[in-house]
Design an enzyme around this catalytic site. Structure first.
Site: not given
Ligand SMILES: Cc1cc2nc3c(=O)[nH]c(=O)nc-3n(C[C@H](O)[C@H](O)[C@H](O)COP(=O)(O)OP(=O)(O)OC[C@H]3O[C@@H](n4cnc5c(N)ncnc54)[C@H](O)[C@@H]3O)c2cc1C
Length: 383
Positions: A124, A131-132, A158, A363
């Site tokens: 998490g 995000g980035s 995920t 990622e």
């Protein structure tokens, strides 16, 4: 680096290949349509020892090196990226972080269950607003006596609704950016934590991607993993190796695209001969083949560096950047070989392209990896 696989690595690869062909390939399209993988597959991955690769045997792991881990990950990516992602996150990001940063008690509590597939982990980090720019995350963890109380939200997680434990990153101090971040292992049945599955994804539809909401989630200090204020180091060390696993999964996608394109080109006839006779079709196939080889070698180099204790972060960015872009190109080229049939879901290449598309986003996006590679070469940070 010796490119010849050891007997053990070759055996692991064979085992993974047989398992994927028997237990995953026949079901991948159906799981994609149903938006859910059969969870018993996770248990099978545990039974085969795949979820314990690189984890010490004393904690329920199956040992092995990072090249073996890449070989298994590639095979899973060839069969179904949605399944591959479960392993990359539960083992690659969560179990490996616990093995590297966890206390003895945390290792004994979580690793045997994560390695056997009896439990699944999720990671998490991403939030709706960050995000980035993950170092600016806003989920809060504040001290309350011997406990921590966590409030905030994570998104795009995920395994989110499947996981028994979340490796969570929260801001625990007043320092801005990465300095004030601490990592926690939060059991997902802790009161105050709610999870909502995100539907409508372009690809990876069989995977449970979720939003996690934390409202007054209270955990004891022994849920903290790593030192206070060092959570961002936990996250970055997980992602440096995690990117190798994404890259290996992308090699699998590209290999599946190659296999499908070659098979179809030999069978399909146009102008009185198989389309494999047409030189422009051969060009599409040869472009895919070069991408497969280049992506695989870059990925194996990362595994080799990790196993020999050499620096690998930049190599991991290079492999992830190249392999993810290559997987999209390869799936797109394979779809071209299939002509109109590539555009309908009776054939596998459309799913390969949909699944590949996220690889240049998560990622670390391709743009972020270019900046990381540029920083390591020039010594100048663009962030
Ligand atoms: C299916 C899926 C699964 C995921 N799983 C997880 C998970 O398990 N755990 C988790 O924590 N996260 C997960 N993520 C989140 C993922 O890591 C983020 O989506 C990713 O980091 C990008 O963040 P963002 O979507 O907010 O895009 P943004 O950061 O908003 O980026 C938008 C665009 O701007 C560009 N950009 C941003 N900053 C710069 C810059 N400095 N220079 C140049 N370009 C820039 C990006 O490259 C991109 O093109 C998942 C995402 C998806 C889609």
């Amino acid at each position: 680096m010796d490119l010849e696989l050891s007997e053990e690595q070759a055996a692991v690869r064979r085992l993974a290949k047989e398992f994927v062909d028997r237990e995953i390939v026949p079901h991948a399209a159906e799981w994609d349509r149903a938006e859910s993988i059969d969870r018993s597959v996770v248990k099978s991955l545990g039974d085969l020892g795949f979820l314990g690769l690189t984890i010490p045997e004393e904690y329920g792991g199956s040992g092995g090196d990072h090249l073996a881990y890449c070989l298994v990950t590639e095979e899973l990516g060839r069969g179904d990226s949605a399944v591959r992602g479960v392993l990359s996150v539960s083992l690659g990001l969560v179990a490996k972080s616990i093995a590297a940063w966890g206390s003895e008690e945390q290792k004994r509590r979580w690793l045997p269950r994560l390695c056997s597939g009896d439990a699944v982990g999720c990671f998490g980090l991403t939030e709706p607003g960050t995000g980035s720019d993950a170092a600016n995350l806003t989920t809060r963890a504040r001290r309350a006596g011997d406990d921590w109380v966590i409030d905030g939200a994570k998104t795009f997680i995920t395994n989110g609704t499947w996981a028994e434990v979340v490796l969570l990153f929260a801001r625990s101090g007043p320092e801005p950016g990465h300095k004030g971040v601490t990592a926690f292992l939060v059991p997902t049945d802790t009161p105050g934590l709610t999870r909502r599955e995100i539907h409508g994804k372009l690809g990876l539809r069989g995977q449970a991607t979720a939003e996690l909401i934390f409202e007054g989630v209270r955990v004891p200090d022994d849920c903290r993993i790593g030192p206070e204020g060092k959570g961002f180091s936990v996250a970055m060390s997980a992602l440096a190796k995690g990117r190798m696993s994404v890259a290996a999964g992308c090699v699998g996608i590209a290999q599946a695209a190659l296999d499908a394109a070659v098979g179809y080109a030999r069978e399909r006839e146009q102008f009185g001969k198989s389309i494999a006779h047409h030189q422009l079709v051969q060009e599409l196939i040869s472009d895919i083949a070069v991408d497969v080889d280049a992506a695989r070698l870059l990925t194996w180099r990362v595994a080799d560096h990790i196993d020999r204790g050499l620096p690998f972060a930049t190599e991991s960015s290079v492999a992830k950047l190249y392999a993810s872009e290559a997987a999209v190109r390869a799936a797109n080229n394979a779809l071209q070989v299939f002509g109109g049939y590539g555009y309908i879901d009776e054939y596998p290449v459309g799913k390969l392209l949909r699944d590949a598309r996220v690889m240049t986003l998560y990622e670390g996006t391709s743009q972020i990896h270019k900046l990381l590679i540029g920083r390591s070469l020039t010594g100048v940070s663009a962030f």
